[in-house]
Structure formats: C-alpha cells, structure tokens
Design a protein around this motif. Structure first.
Motif, mmCIF file in Angstrom:
data_model
loop_
_atom_site.group_PDB
_atom_site.id
_atom_site.type_symbol
_atom_site.label_atom_id
_atom_site.label_comp_id
_atom_site.label_asym_id
_atom_site.label_seq_id
_atom_site.Cartn_x
_atom_site.Cartn_y
_atom_site.Cartn_z
ATOM 1 N N HIS A 190 0.858 -1.184 0.000
ATOM 2 C CA HIS A 190 0.000 0.000 0.000
ATOM 3 C C HIS A 190 0.892 1.232 0.000
ATOM 4 C CE1 HIS A 190 0.625 -0.952 4.356
ATOM 5 N NE2 HIS A 190 0.995 0.341 4.340
ATOM 6 N N SER A 191 0.345 2.348 -0.383
ATOM 7 C CA SER A 191 1.094 3.603 -0.329
ATOM 8 C C SER A 191 0.123 4.765 -0.341
ATOM 9 C CB SER A 191 2.044 3.731 -1.521
ATOM 10 O OG SER A 191 2.623 5.036 -1.576
ATOM 11 N N PRO A 192 0.283 5.714 0.579
ATOM 12 C CA PRO A 192 -0.573 6.902 0.514
ATOM 13 C C PRO A 192 -0.395 7.674 -0.778
ATOM 14 C CG PRO A 192 1.236 7.225 2.071
ATOM 15 C CD PRO A 192 1.229 5.777 1.701
ATOM 16 N N LEU A 193 0.773 7.509 -1.418
ATOM 17 C CA LEU A 193 1.061 8.268 -2.629
ATOM 18 C C LEU A 193 0.268 7.779 -3.833
ATOM 19 C CD1 LEU A 193 4.715 8.512 -1.643
ATOM 20 C CD2 LEU A 193 3.397 10.519 -2.324
ATOM 21 N N LEU A 194 -0.362 6.621 -3.718
ATOM 22 C CA LEU A 194 -1.268 6.181 -4.787
ATOM 23 C C LEU A 194 -2.518 7.049 -4.831
ATOM 24 C CD1 LEU A 194 -1.083 2.293 -4.489
ATOM 25 C CD2 LEU A 194 -0.111 3.723 -6.296
ATOM 26 N N GLU A 195 -2.795 7.729 -3.733
ATOM 27 C CA GLU A 195 -3.988 8.570 -3.644
ATOM 28 C C GLU A 195 -3.661 10.070 -3.729
ATOM 29 O OE1 GLU A 195 -6.640 6.688 -3.475
ATOM 30 O OE2 GLU A 195 -5.698 4.824 -2.783
ATOM 31 N N LEU A 196 -2.365 10.402 -3.885
ATOM 32 C CA LEU A 196 -1.932 11.796 -3.854
ATOM 33 C C LEU A 196 -1.267 12.195 -5.163
ATOM 34 C CD1 LEU A 196 -0.297 11.910 -0.283
ATOM 35 C CD2 LEU A 196 -2.585 12.694 -0.932
ATOM 36 N N GLY A 203 -10.047 7.202 7.162
ATOM 37 C CA GLY A 203 -10.150 7.967 5.918
ATOM 38 C C GLY A 203 -8.932 8.800 5.592
ATOM 39 N N ASP A 204 -7.751 8.349 5.999
ATOM 40 C CA ASP A 204 -6.543 9.112 5.677
ATOM 41 C C ASP A 204 -6.173 8.945 4.203
ATOM 42 O OD1 ASP A 204 -5.916 6.406 6.196
ATOM 43 O OD2 ASP A 204 -3.832 6.897 6.664
ATOM 44 N N TYR A 205 -5.532 9.952 3.652
ATOM 45 C CA TYR A 205 -5.018 9.940 2.281
ATOM 46 C C TYR A 205 -6.084 9.587 1.252
ATOM 47 C CZ TYR A 205 -0.612 10.157 4.768
ATOM 48 O OH TYR A 205 0.409 10.543 5.598
ATOM 49 N N GLY A 206 -7.261 10.097 1.438
ATOM 50 C CA GLY A 206 -8.302 9.936 0.435
ATOM 51 C C GLY A 206 -8.969 8.582 0.401
ATOM 52 N N THR A 207 -8.688 7.707 1.382
ATOM 53 C CA THR A 207 -9.321 6.399 1.405
ATOM 54 C C THR A 207 -10.688 6.489 2.088
ATOM 55 O OG1 THR A 207 -8.142 5.828 3.449
ATOM 56 C CG2 THR A 207 -7.130 5.164 1.368
ATOM 57 N N TYR A 208 -11.417 5.400 2.027
ATOM 58 C CA TYR A 208 -12.763 5.327 2.611
ATOM 59 C C TYR A 208 -12.737 5.662 4.096
ATOM 60 C CZ TYR A 208 -16.826 3.049 4.736
ATOM 61 O OH TYR A 208 -17.932 2.772 5.488
ATOM 62 N N ALA A 209 -13.713 6.433 4.540
ATOM 63 C CA ALA A 209 -13.902 6.739 5.962
ATOM 64 C C ALA A 209 -15.269 6.230 6.400
ATOM 65 C CB ALA A 209 -13.810 8.239 6.206
ATOM 66 N N GLY A 210 -15.309 5.533 7.524
ATOM 67 C CA GLY A 210 -16.580 5.061 8.048
ATOM 68 C C GLY A 210 -16.481 3.657 8.595
ATOM 69 N N ALA A 211 -17.626 3.142 9.002
ATOM 70 C CA ALA A 211 -17.684 1.797 9.582
ATOM 71 C C ALA A 211 -17.366 0.747 8.538
ATOM 72 C CB ALA A 211 -19.063 1.547 10.186
ATOM 73 N N LEU A 212 -16.710 -0.326 8.972
ATOM 74 C CA LEU A 212 -16.401 -1.461 8.106
ATOM 75 C C LEU A 212 -17.325 -2.631 8.426
ATOM 76 C CD1 LEU A 212 -12.498 -1.352 8.154
ATOM 77 C CD2 LEU A 212 -14.032 -0.576 6.335
ATOM 78 N N ASN A 213 -17.487 -3.492 7.457
ATOM 79 C CA ASN A 213 -18.375 -4.645 7.562
ATOM 80 C C ASN A 213 -17.634 -5.798 8.236
ATOM 81 O OD1 ASN A 213 -20.285 -6.657 7.237
ATOM 82 N ND2 ASN A 213 -20.050 -6.822 5.013
ATOM 83 N N TYR A 241 6.413 -7.038 -9.012
ATOM 84 C CA TYR A 241 7.334 -6.310 -8.151
ATOM 85 C C TYR A 241 7.934 -5.154 -8.931
ATOM 86 C CZ TYR A 241 11.348 -4.715 -5.617
ATOM 87 O OH TYR A 241 12.246 -3.895 -4.990
ATOM 88 N N ARG A 242 8.049 -4.025 -8.260
ATOM 89 C CA ARG A 242 8.684 -2.863 -8.857
ATOM 90 C C ARG A 242 9.262 -1.985 -7.752
ATOM 91 N NH1 ARG A 242 6.434 1.047 -13.656
ATOM 92 N NH2 ARG A 242 7.864 2.814 -13.323
ATOM 93 N N PRO A 243 10.569 -1.688 -7.810
ATOM 94 C CA PRO A 243 11.092 -0.664 -6.916
ATOM 95 C C PRO A 243 10.519 0.684 -7.345
ATOM 96 C CG PRO A 243 12.863 -1.883 -8.036
ATOM 97 C CD PRO A 243 11.591 -2.229 -8.714
ATOM 98 N N ALA A 244 9.843 1.367 -6.460
ATOM 99 C CA ALA A 244 9.102 2.574 -6.839
ATOM 100 C C ALA A 244 9.481 3.733 -5.923
ATOM 101 C CB ALA A 244 7.599 2.308 -6.782
ATOM 102 N N PRO A 245 10.572 4.425 -6.219
ATOM 103 C CA PRO A 245 10.950 5.571 -5.382
ATOM 104 C C PRO A 245 9.856 6.619 -5.256
ATOM 105 C CG PRO A 245 12.758 4.974 -6.839
ATOM 106 C CD PRO A 245 11.573 4.156 -7.260
ATOM 107 N N ALA A 246 9.046 6.799 -6.304
ATOM 108 C CA ALA A 246 7.970 7.795 -6.237
ATOM 109 C C ALA A 246 6.904 7.417 -5.218
ATOM 110 C CB ALA A 246 7.328 7.977 -7.613
ATOM 111 N N LEU A 247 6.887 6.145 -4.803
ATOM 112 C CA LEU A 247 5.984 5.681 -3.748
ATOM 113 C C LEU A 247 6.745 5.462 -2.441
ATOM 114 C CD1 LEU A 247 3.897 3.044 -5.770
ATOM 115 C CD2 LEU A 247 3.393 5.475 -5.406
#
Length: 323
Positions: free
Chosen positions: A10-16, A75-85, A294-300
C-alpha cells in the motif's frame, strides 16, 4: 478450496499527486489482475493482516497483534472513511482460537484502521463493505517489535482456524517491502509529536492536509535522489519474494529485527503482514503463486509488490513481472 491469498503493498502516494502516469498505470494493471483473481475466488470472508501508522494504535497501549470485532476507517489519504463490515462474532471466535494456540492477541471492539487496511479493500472489491471482514493488526512500526517468527505463528493459528469454517476465505496481507519513509519514532520525540505517538487523538482536516503535503514533498525528494531517506533494496525485496514463491516461508524465522531494519528500512517490518498471510495459506499444504508483481518505486517510497496464491492444484503461475 477454503483459502486463497492476496498480498499487496500500500502507499498513501497512490492517492496523492506526484507519481507519474506510467507508474500508476503499471501498478493499476497488477492490482486489476489481482482483483480478477479475487472475483474468480468469490470469497465469503476476508481476513486482513495489516499495520497501522499511528492512526489507530498508540504507545499508551501498543499490542503486537490485535483482532477487531468492529472497526472504523479513519479515511486518511483519500481512502474510505466510516464503519467497516466486520463479522464480530467470527472475529471473537478467531481471537479465542489464536489464544488457545498460544498467540497472545488483543481484542478491540472499536478498532480504528487507516489506509494500510482500507486501500487494498478498495482496490480489490467494488466497495470496502462488499464482503465481511475480520481485521487483524500487526505492529510493524512501533518499537519494540515482536520477532518476525511470531507473525508466522500468528498466521498459522489463524489459518488453522479458518480451515475449519467451510467458507471461502481470502487472507489479505497489506504492506510495503523495503522502505523507510519519514515516520516519527518515540525515541527522541518531544512535545506534540510525542503526545500524538502516545495518546493519539483527533486529527484536524488542516493537520491531515499538512501531513499529505509533507508526504508528497518527501516522495519528490526521494524520487529525485536528493533525499536523506534510506534507499530501497530491490535485492532484499526479491530475496523475500523468492522465499514466499518457493514455499520456504519458515526461513524468515532466522531474520532478526535489527537485520531487517539495516537491510531494508524501518518500515520494512510491514513484511510481517505478508508472512502472516502466507503462513495462514500454508496450513492447507503447499501453495501455488499465481499473480506476481514487483517494482522498486521511489515515487511511492517503497518496494511495491503483489502476490496471489492458492493451495497447490497444478497449473502454471501467471507472471506479469518476474521478481
């Protein structure tokens, strides 16, 4: 077959803003293949193994492992905020089974989870509530950390329990490989930083926005090669992935926490989510890895990887990119 596996970084930068389109498209294609794998398996339950980034767990009480019987996404970094199932009854049964197996899990009836849990759910399912889940937190950033062999023991206990349910269960591991982003540490922390690490508390919209700007700036510096952050270690990443691919998971038992940090960075300890998930699957016998990425991803600021797997039943794996 009762169990299937998907592990993904995962990476917050996928949402930024920041990562270029080629990288985002490449990651999206890999995740899309995994989403197809998940649709074909059609799980009735998802058990998530994920870390936290000081959004739900703090030093006032920092368990090594915790099972949530109810959960709320911050709901950090643009992800879903709220109750989970969350299947609360089943989560409690799972916790009891783990305790009987000698794994000292904590239980939370009001777990807060962040992008480390929610981002993969949003990528793999039409919505995060599509399938009931049981969220399991593994401490991966807050020293002191349990030895990594305990993550494997946790996964084994969980897998043995899941194998008795007669359900199609997807075990989902969420974590980066080598990476060392600017996450604060308790050692040397003072003032408001120490207060947050110890006690948490609400985060204002302004503070979240400021944190996002800091992450974007850190990623841009890292990608341009002028950052003081520890470099990624693709060789180490590939060694870890090869152990998983070859059904040699037990070899991580000899890896010490200082060695992991020295080779791959402070946040490389998120691999314990992968270890737990693969250990759960391995309770069904040998497994076949299907999707590989697999990918080394410095931007992430991460070694970004993905694997799907099923109990061994013949057939060639689907390799998008050899690790």
């Amino acid at each position: 077959m009762p169990l299937a596996l998907c592990c993904v970084s995962h990476s917050p930068l996928l949402e930024l803003p920041g990562p270029d389109r080629e990288l985002l498209d490449d990651v999206s294609a890999a995740v899309g293949a995994a989403a197809h794998f998940v649709r074909e398996f059609d799980p009735e339950l998802v058990v998530t193994f994920s870390p936290d980034h000081y959004n739900g767990f703090f030093y006032r009480t920092m368990p090594q492992f915790c099972v949530g019987t109810a959960a709320h996404a911050v709901g950090d970094y643009g992800t879903y905020a709220g109750a989970l199932n969350v299947d609360g009854d089943l989560a409690l049964e799972l916790a009891e089974a783990a305790l009987h197996a000698g794994i000292d899990v904590a239980v939370s009836v009001a777990m807060d989870v962040d992008h480390g849990t929610v981002q993969p759910l949003g990528q793999l399912f039409p919505d995060v509530g599509a399938v009931p889940i049981v969220p399991i937190f593994l401490n991966s950033v807050a020293a002191p950390l349990a030895p990594i062999h305990r993550a494997r023991a946790l996964g084994t206990a969980v897998g043995e329990f899941l194998g008795t349910l007669g359900k199609r269960v997807l075990v989902l591991g969420s974590g980066g490989l080598s990476h060392d982003p600017p996450v604060p540490t308790l050692a040397g922390a003072t003032g408001a930083v120490r207060e947050r690490l110890v006690h948490g508390g609400p985060v204002t919209a302004e503070r979240r926005a400021a944190r996002e700007r800091q992450v974007i700036a850190a990623a841009q510096e890292f990608d341009s090669g002028v950052s003081t952050l520890r470099p990624l270690n693709p060789s180490w990443d590939r060694e870890f992935l090869t152990l998983l691919d070859d059904n040699r998971l037990e070899q991580v038992d000899t890896w010490t926490n200082p060695w992991i940090t020295g080779e791959a960075g402070n946040s490389a300890h998120e691999i314990r989510t992968w270890v737990a998930a693969f250990a759960a699957l391995a309770t069904q016998g040998r497994y076949d890895v299907r999707d590989r990425y697999y990918r080394p991803a410095p931007a992430l600021i991460a070694g970004f990887a993905l694997r799907t797997a099923l109990p061994a039943a013949g057939g060639a794996p689907n390799d998008r990119r050899a690790a």
